[in-house]
Scaffold this motif. Structure first.
Motif, PDB file in Angstrom:
ATOM      1  N   VAL A 164       5.161  -1.448   4.024  1.00  0.00           N
ATOM      2  CA  VAL A 164       5.810  -0.303   3.379  1.00  0.00           C
ATOM      3  C   VAL A 164       6.286   0.687   4.436  1.00  0.00           C
ATOM      4  N   GLY A 165       5.431   0.981   5.400  1.00  0.00           N
ATOM      5  CA  GLY A 165       5.778   1.945   6.438  1.00  0.00           C
ATOM      6  C   GLY A 165       6.998   1.526   7.234  1.00  0.00           C
ATOM      7  N   ILE A 166       7.049   0.274   7.632  1.00  0.00           N
ATOM      8  CA  ILE A 166       8.182  -0.219   8.416  1.00  0.00           C
ATOM      9  C   ILE A 166       9.463  -0.201   7.583  1.00  0.00           C
ATOM     10  N   SER A 207      -2.352   0.294   8.685  1.00  0.00           N
ATOM     11  CA  SER A 207      -3.081  -0.945   8.396  1.00  0.00           C
ATOM     12  C   SER A 207      -2.072  -2.043   8.075  1.00  0.00           C
ATOM     13  N   LYS A 208      -2.538  -3.279   7.993  1.00  0.00           N
ATOM     14  CA  LYS A 208      -1.625  -4.386   7.720  1.00  0.00           C
ATOM     15  C   LYS A 208      -0.916  -4.211   6.387  1.00  0.00           C
ATOM     16  N   SER A 209      -1.634  -3.758   5.364  1.00  0.00           N
ATOM     17  CA  SER A 209      -0.992  -3.591   4.061  1.00  0.00           C
ATOM     18  C   SER A 209      -0.049  -2.387   4.061  1.00  0.00           C
ATOM     19  N   SER A 251       0.834  -1.200   0.000  1.00  0.00           N
ATOM     20  CA  SER A 251       0.000   0.000   0.000  1.00  0.00           C
ATOM     21  C   SER A 251       0.864   1.244   0.000  1.00  0.00           C
ATOM     22  N   SER A 252       0.584   2.144  -0.937  1.00  0.00           N
ATOM     23  CA  SER A 252       1.289   3.427  -0.947  1.00  0.00           C
ATOM     24  C   SER A 252       0.680   4.370   0.083  1.00  0.00           C
ATOM     25  N   GLY A 253      -0.397   3.936   0.723  1.00  0.00           N
ATOM     26  CA  GLY A 253      -1.020   4.755   1.769  1.00  0.00           C
ATOM     27  C   GLY A 253      -0.065   5.021   2.915  1.00  0.00           C
ATOM     28  N   TYR A 307       2.110   9.101  10.434  1.00  0.00           N
ATOM     29  CA  TYR A 307       2.807   8.280  11.418  1.00  0.00           C
ATOM     30  C   TYR A 307       4.049   7.620  10.825  1.00  0.00           C
ATOM     31  N   THR A 308       4.042   7.373   9.527  1.00  0.00           N
ATOM     32  CA  THR A 308       5.239   6.832   8.881  1.00  0.00           C
ATOM     33  C   THR A 308       6.378   7.831   9.011  1.00  0.00           C
ATOM     34  N   TRP A 309       6.094   9.092   8.761  1.00  0.00           N
ATOM     35  CA  TRP A 309       7.135  10.119   8.771  1.00  0.00           C
ATOM     36  C   TRP A 309       7.523  10.508  10.198  1.00  0.00           C
ATOM     37  N   ILE A 310       6.559  10.552  11.101  1.00  0.00           N
ATOM     38  CA  ILE A 310       6.868  10.834  12.508  1.00  0.00           C
ATOM     39  C   ILE A 310       7.730   9.706  13.074  1.00  0.00           C
TER      40      ILE A 310
END
Length: 189
Positions: free
Chosen positions: A155-157, A149-151, A21-23, A29-32
């Motif tokens: 990507v976020g991690i 979310s799981k998807s 997911s590109s979300g 929260y990804t950037w923080i």
């Protein structure tokens, strides 16, 4: 058991592939979390690279003594990480535990910056800062896993880890350049 395992493998093989997911890239929260992890890694690497130099500049001369004393902050950090993580799990509360860890690290760095010439003061500052940093590291990973979310989490991690680990390069280089330019570790701490 063989039939159950075979059915489970077949079910996994026929499941549609999950698309990353590109979300996660649009989630704040990804950037923080990336910035948080970057700063924690900066602190952790800065400490691990520069503890011997800090202790030598404070007046310790024996390499064996510096090596042994350098372990004190990390041992205290392991104990603090265990106790703070247990408290966070027991109370199911992450945010204020994490804030407390950041405050602990900031206090440690403040003590260190004014105690660089004093061996005992430097060790106290290093120990407090290490306790805060090491305790914050595992807690910092609870934010993206709850907020994404799981998807999005995969990507976020990946983004958080990639950007955060740059701190392992940036911190020792910046601290080295500041201490060389100023002629003192006090500007770098």
């Amino acid at each position: 058991e063989k039939q159950a395992l075979s059915a489970a493998i077949h079910a996994d093989a026929s499941a549609p592939e999950a698309k990353p997911s590109s979300g996660a890239l649009r989630n704040r929260y990804t950037w923080i979390s990336s910035l948080t992890y970057f700063l924690l890694v900066c602190g952790a690497y800065g400490m691990s690279f520069w503890i011997p130099s800090i202790l030598a500049n404070a007046g310790m001369t024996s390499f064996a003594e510096i090596g042994l004393v350098s372990a004190i902050p990390n041992v205290a950090g392991i104990v603090a990480m265990t106790l703070i993580s247990r408290s966070s799990d027991r109370h199911q509360e992450r945010r204020w535990h994490l804030v407390g860890c950041f405050l602990l690290a900031a206090i440690g760095f403040a003590v260190l910056s004014v105690q660089l010439e004093n061996v005992v003061g430097a060790i106290i500052g290093l120990t407090i800062a290490t306790m805060g940093i090491l305790s914050a590291l595992p807690l910092s990973w609870t934010v993206p896993t709850k907020a994404l979310s799981k998807s999005e989490a995969a990507v976020g991690i990946a983004v958080i880890t990639s950007l955060g680990n740059l701190g392992g390069f940036v911190s020792p280089v910046v601290i080295g350049k500041i201490s060389v330019a100023s002629g003192s570790m006090s500007g770098a701490s």
